[in-house]
Write a protein that holds these residues in place. Structure first.
Motif, mmCIF file in Angstrom:
data_model
loop_
_atom_site.group_PDB
_atom_site.id
_atom_site.type_symbol
_atom_site.label_atom_id
_atom_site.label_comp_id
_atom_site.label_asym_id
_atom_site.label_seq_id
_atom_site.Cartn_x
_atom_site.Cartn_y
_atom_site.Cartn_z
ATOM 1 N N ALA A 1 -4.409 13.079 -2.205
ATOM 2 C CA ALA A 1 -4.343 11.616 -2.276
ATOM 3 C C ALA A 1 -5.686 11.038 -2.718
ATOM 4 C CB ALA A 1 -3.940 11.040 -0.918
ATOM 5 N N PHE A 2 -6.782 11.591 -2.211
ATOM 6 C CA PHE A 2 -8.102 11.078 -2.568
ATOM 7 C C PHE A 2 -8.416 11.349 -4.036
ATOM 8 C CE2 PHE A 2 -12.847 11.273 -2.550
ATOM 9 C CZ PHE A 2 -13.060 9.939 -2.227
ATOM 10 N N ALA A 3 -7.957 12.471 -4.558
ATOM 11 C CA ALA A 3 -8.162 12.774 -5.978
ATOM 12 C C ALA A 3 -7.481 11.733 -6.853
ATOM 13 C CB ALA A 3 -7.632 14.170 -6.300
ATOM 14 N N LYS A 4 -6.323 11.262 -6.423
ATOM 15 C CA LYS A 4 -5.620 10.218 -7.169
ATOM 16 C C LYS A 4 -6.409 8.905 -7.128
ATOM 17 C CE LYS A 4 -1.066 12.279 -6.351
ATOM 18 N NZ LYS A 4 -0.768 12.655 -7.751
ATOM 19 N N VAL A 5 -7.008 8.621 -5.983
ATOM 20 C CA VAL A 5 -7.846 7.426 -5.857
ATOM 21 C C VAL A 5 -9.045 7.515 -6.804
ATOM 22 C CG1 VAL A 5 -9.433 6.219 -4.290
ATOM 23 C CG2 VAL A 5 -7.141 6.847 -3.507
ATOM 24 N N LEU A 6 -9.666 8.680 -6.852
ATOM 25 C CA LEU A 6 -10.825 8.863 -7.723
ATOM 26 C C LEU A 6 -10.468 8.676 -9.192
ATOM 27 C CD1 LEU A 6 -12.681 11.934 -6.158
ATOM 28 C CD2 LEU A 6 -13.283 9.520 -5.985
ATOM 29 N N GLY A 7 -9.249 9.008 -9.558
ATOM 30 C CA GLY A 7 -8.821 8.887 -10.942
ATOM 31 C C GLY A 7 -8.297 7.516 -11.313
ATOM 32 N N ALA A 8 -8.341 6.578 -10.369
ATOM 33 C CA ALA A 8 -7.793 5.239 -10.607
ATOM 34 C C ALA A 8 -8.892 4.208 -10.764
ATOM 35 C CB ALA A 8 -6.874 4.849 -9.456
ATOM 36 N N ASP A 9 -8.558 3.133 -11.471
ATOM 37 C CA ASP A 9 -9.464 1.994 -11.599
ATOM 38 C C ASP A 9 -9.290 1.027 -10.441
ATOM 39 O OD1 ASP A 9 -10.497 2.445 -14.479
ATOM 40 O OD2 ASP A 9 -8.324 2.592 -14.696
ATOM 41 N N ALA A 10 -8.096 1.021 -9.864
ATOM 42 C CA ALA A 10 -7.787 0.121 -8.750
ATOM 43 C C ALA A 10 -6.999 0.866 -7.688
ATOM 44 C CB ALA A 10 -7.005 -1.097 -9.233
ATOM 45 N N VAL A 11 -7.233 0.493 -6.431
ATOM 46 C CA VAL A 11 -6.579 1.127 -5.291
ATOM 47 C C VAL A 11 -5.977 0.043 -4.410
ATOM 48 C CG1 VAL A 11 -6.886 2.624 -3.291
ATOM 49 C CG2 VAL A 11 -8.320 2.950 -5.326
ATOM 50 N N ILE A 12 -4.708 0.204 -4.070
ATOM 51 C CA ILE A 12 -4.063 -0.703 -3.122
ATOM 52 C C ILE A 12 -3.676 0.115 -1.897
ATOM 53 C CG2 ILE A 12 -2.248 -2.407 -2.726
ATOM 54 C CD1 ILE A 12 -1.872 -2.605 -5.751
ATOM 55 N N LEU A 13 -4.195 -0.256 -0.746
ATOM 56 C CA LEU A 13 -3.819 0.389 0.501
ATOM 57 C C LEU A 13 -2.764 -0.461 1.194
ATOM 58 C CD1 LEU A 13 -7.267 1.484 2.019
ATOM 59 C CD2 LEU A 13 -5.714 2.807 0.556
ATOM 60 N N GLY A 14 -1.702 0.175 1.665
ATOM 61 C CA GLY A 14 -0.636 -0.553 2.346
ATOM 62 C C GLY A 14 -0.317 0.050 3.695
ATOM 63 N N SER A 15 -0.145 -0.798 4.697
ATOM 64 C CA SER A 15 0.185 -0.314 6.040
ATOM 65 C C SER A 15 1.071 -1.312 6.762
ATOM 66 C CB SER A 15 -1.090 -0.092 6.867
ATOM 67 O OG SER A 15 -0.776 0.342 8.192
ATOM 68 N N PRO A 16 2.015 -0.821 7.558
ATOM 69 C CA PRO A 16 2.685 -1.711 8.495
ATOM 70 C C PRO A 16 1.739 -2.016 9.647
ATOM 71 C CG PRO A 16 3.428 0.540 8.835
ATOM 72 C CD PRO A 16 2.502 0.561 7.638
ATOM 73 N N THR A 17 2.130 -2.922 10.505
ATOM 74 C CA THR A 17 1.300 -3.329 11.638
ATOM 75 C C THR A 17 1.694 -2.540 12.876
ATOM 76 O OG1 THR A 17 1.142 -5.547 10.698
ATOM 77 C CG2 THR A 17 0.568 -5.309 13.020
ATOM 78 N N TYR A 18 0.779 -1.701 13.357
ATOM 79 C CA TYR A 18 1.006 -0.912 14.559
ATOM 80 C C TYR A 18 0.028 -1.398 15.624
ATOM 81 C CZ TYR A 18 4.118 2.666 12.555
ATOM 82 O OH TYR A 18 5.178 3.331 11.999
#
Length: 203
Positions: A71-88
């Protein structure tokens, strides 16, 4: 240009996924390569503070048997990162927190490799606590010297059962605007000089 969305929800096809897909739509229409990666419900553990990433400096966590490094390798290869989470309980999921802690540490160990990338947070919530979830994810972006776009409201959508956020018209409109803002910002950054990275721990 490429954008990757990291979904911290264990629900496949849940509200977080719907919000992320809505944010990705205008980017795909603008010609961006888009990818949605779900880490929620998968094997990922937190940072063990072993500092091995500061020795290896290979953009990886030494513990490679879970989903983090891919997953981190995909982040490194991107220009933009969107993190998404439900509320716990007014915060991100355990999987998202584990990813963030390790991503932030590995990034710092390798010369602040996230600096200058675009970072945006998206939250699914039943009723309350979403602002804290939003802040938690933004903290990673800010300490990593990333650039945060705004939108028409905080990036959250309301709904409990899977698919309920489709009834949150304002929330979906905000996601669409977020995608457009990322597109605008990405094009502006593409033509900018290199980001002036400043190391906090060394150099």
């Amino acid at each position: 240009m490429k954008v990757v969305a990291i979904n911290g929800s264990p629900r496949k096809g849940g509200n977080t996924e719907l919000l992320l897909k809505t944010a990705l739509e205008p980017l795909a229409q603008a010609g961006w390569e888009t990818e949605l990666v779900r880490i929620g419900g998968k094997n990922i553990h937190g940072c063990r503070a072993c500092f091995k990433c500061w020795e290896t400096k290979d953009n990886r966590c030494i513990f490679g048997k879970d989903v983090f490094n891919d997953a981190f390798a995909k982040v490194l290869g991107a220009d933009a990162v969107i993190l998404g989470s439900p509320t716990y309980f007014a915060d991100v999921t355990a999987e998202m927190k584990a990813f963030m802690d390790r991503a932030g540490f590995v990034a710092m160990a390798n010369g602040c490799v996230l600096a200058g990338k675009i970072g945006a947070a998206v939250v699914a919530v039943r009723r309350g606590g979403a602002t804290h979830v939003f802040d938690t994810m933004n903290h990673l972006f800010q300490i990593s010297q990333m650039v945060l776009p705004g939108s028409t409201y905080w990036n959250m959508g309301y709904g409990l059962e899977p698919g309920k956020v489709e009834g949150d018209v304002e929330g979906l409109r905000n996601m669409t605007q977020l995608g457009k803002a990322i597109d605008w910002l990405g094009k502006a950054i593409k033509n900018a000089p290199p980001y002036p990275v400043q190391m906090s721990r060394e150099g």
